[in-house]
Design an enzyme around this catalytic site. Structure first.
Site, PDB file in Angstrom:
ATOM      1  N   LYS A 163      71.971  13.462  67.183  1.00 41.80           N
ATOM      2  CA  LYS A 163      72.633  12.528  66.254  1.00 41.80           C
ATOM      3  C   LYS A 163      71.442  11.256  65.802  1.00 41.80           C
ATOM      4  CE  LYS A 163      76.636  10.192  65.204  1.00 41.80           C
ATOM      5  NZ  LYS A 163      76.186   8.801  65.233  1.00 41.80           N
ATOM      6  N   HIS A 204      74.214   6.193  61.650  1.00 40.61           N
ATOM      7  CA  HIS A 204      74.823   5.419  62.351  1.00 40.61           C
ATOM      8  C   HIS A 204      75.823   4.558  61.736  1.00 40.61           C
ATOM      9  CE1 HIS A 204      74.619   5.109  66.748  1.00 40.61           C
ATOM     10  NE2 HIS A 204      75.467   4.096  66.575  1.00 40.61           N
ATOM     11  N   ARG A 257      75.065   0.932  60.909  1.00 41.51           N
ATOM     12  CA  ARG A 257      74.857  -0.241  61.924  1.00 41.51           C
ATOM     13  C   ARG A 257      73.542  -0.380  62.670  1.00 41.51           C
ATOM     14  NH1 ARG A 257      79.922  -1.501  63.342  1.00 41.51           N
ATOM     15  NH2 ARG A 257      79.505  -2.078  65.656  1.00 41.51           N
TER      16      ARG A 257
END
Length: 346
Positions: A212, A236, A239
Site C-alpha cells: 500500500k 495515505h 497524511r
C-alpha cells in the site's frame, strides 16, 4: 438506524477534530494532525475527493433488466462488494477517547466480515495493537488483512508470526507510512524499503502480500519486481506528504502498466458507490475506504459498519444498473464520460 442518525451519534464521540461531515471531503478537518486531516496545507485529502467528483459516468438503460452482480473474489475470499474498510491507526489520538486501536479493530473486523466484505487493520508502535488486530482477524475466521508498518526485518518477523497465527488470507504493508512522524528515529528503525528488502519481507510473510502506498508507475513496477500479489494506489490520505496528486489522477496509468500482473486496489476520497464504479472503470479491482468507516464505528458500532457498507454497495449496484452493466468485470473506461472538443463547461 439511518445514515443521518449514524452521523448524529458519531459527532459527540469522534473527538475535537473530526466533524463527522455528511460527506467526508477533507475540508472541515483541513490540515489538523492530530485529527483526520492531511499533512502541510491539507489539500491532498481535498484533492483526493474532488478528483473523483470530476469524473462522470455514461448512463445507458437500454440493457437487459437484471439485478447487477456486485460480488468480488480476492485471493480466495468471496466478497459481497469490491470494497474494503481501510486501515486506521491511533484512533484515540485522532478521533477521541471513546475507542482505542484495540477496541476499534475488534469492532471493525467482525462487523466488516458480517457485512460481506473485509477490513484492513492498523499497526502501531504499541506491540499490543498488532496482537489485538490479529486476534480480531482470527475471531472473524481469517477474514481480515493485517497491515504492518515498514519496520526492520527482525521486528517484521515478530509481526508475521502473529499474522500467520491469525489465519488471514493476505497481509499488507503501508510502505508510505515511512513518512509518519511517529515512525521517525525509532529503535529498531522503520522506514522506506528497497526492492531487495521488500522481496525478503514478502518471502518472510508467507502470505499473499499487498503493498500500500503506490503512486507512480515506477513504484508499481518495483512492487511487481519485489513479488507483491497486489498493490494499493494510495497517498495515505495526504497524511505523509503534501502536494501529491490525487489517487484518481494516477490510477489509470498504473493500472495500464501492471493491471494484468497483480490485483490493484485504490483508496483516497472514495465516498460513494458511483466513485467505486469510476475506480473500477479506471482499472482498479476494488477500493479501500477508511475515514468514513471510523465514523461508522464511532456512530453505530457493528450496526454502523453494516449500514455504511450497504449504503456504498447499493449505490454501486444502482450505478451499474443505470449504466447497463451486469457484473463488475464488464465495467470499463467506455463507461466514463469523455468530453468532446465541442463540449462547453457551464
Amino acid at each position: 438506524m439511518t445514515y443521518k442518525e449514524l452521523l448524529d451519534q458519531a459527532r459527540p464521540n469522534v473527538g475535537p477534530y473530526c466533524k463527522a461531515c455528511p460527506v467526508c471531503n477533507g475540508r472541515a478537518c483541513g490540515n489538523q494532525v492530530p485529527g483526520p486531516g492531511a499533512k502541510g496545507s491539507g489539500d491532498v485529502a481535498v484533492r483526493n475527493f474532488e478528483a473523483w467528483q470530476k469524473i462522470r459516468v455514461n448512463m445507458n438503460t437500454i440493457a437487459e433488466n437484471i439485478t447487477p452482480d456486485t460480488s468480488f473474489s480476492f485471493f480466495g475470499l468471496n466478497m459481497k462488494y469490491p470494497v474494503f474498510a481501510g486501515p486506521v491507526g491511533a484512533v484515540n489520538l485522532h478521533y477521541g477517547d471513546k475507542l482505542n486501536d484495540i477496541a476499534y479493530n475488534d469492532i471493525l473486523v467482525s462487523a466488516a466480515a458480517q457485512a460481506g466484505i473485509a477490513a484492513f487493520t492498523g499497526d502501531g508502535t504499541n506491540a499490543e495493537v498488532m496482537k489485538a488486530a490479529t486476534k480480531a482477524v482470527q475471531k472473524a475466521g481469517g477474514i481480515g488483512i493485517p497491515t504492518v508498518k515498514p519496520w526492520d526485518i527482525n521486528t517484521l518477523g515478530e509481526k508475521f508470526a502473529l499474522v500467520k497465527a491469525s489465519g488471514c488470507f493476505a497481509v499488507a504493508m503501508d510502505v508510505d507510512a515511512a513518512g509518519l512522524p511517529f515512525l521517525q528515529g525509532l529503535t529498531p528503525p522503520a522506514g522506506s524499503k528497497t526492492v531487495t528488502e521488500l522481496r525478503d519481507v514478502i518471502k518472510e510473510s508467507g502470505k499473499p502480500f499487498i503493498i500500500k502506498g503506490i503512486m507512480t508507475v515506477k513504484g508499481a513496477l518495483d512492487a511487481k519486481e519485489a513479488g507483491a500479489s497486489a498493490i494499493v494506489v494510495s497517498n495515505h490520505g495526504g497524511r505523509v506528504q503534501d502536494q501529491t496528486p490525487s489517487t484518481a489522477e494516477v490510477l489509470e496509468e498504473i493500472a495500464d502498466a501492471v493491471g494484468g500482473d497483480m490485483m490493484i486496489l485504490v483508496g483516497g476520497g472514495i465516498r460513494s458507490g458511483a466513485d467505486v464504479f469510476k475506480a473500477l472503470a479506471l482499472g482498479a479491482d476494488a477500493v479501500l475506504i477508511a475515514r468514513p468507516y471510523v465514523t461508522a464505528v464511532y456512530g453505530g458500532g457493528e450496526e454502523g459498519v453494516k449500514l455504511y457498507t450497504e449504503k456504498i454497495g447499493k449505490e454501486l449496484a444502482d450505478t451499474m444498473k443505470m449504466c447497463g452493466v451486469a457484473k463488475l468485470s464488464d465495467i470499463s473506461k467506455d463507461h466514463l464520460f469523455k468530453p468532446s472538443s465541442a463540449y462547453v463547461r457551464f
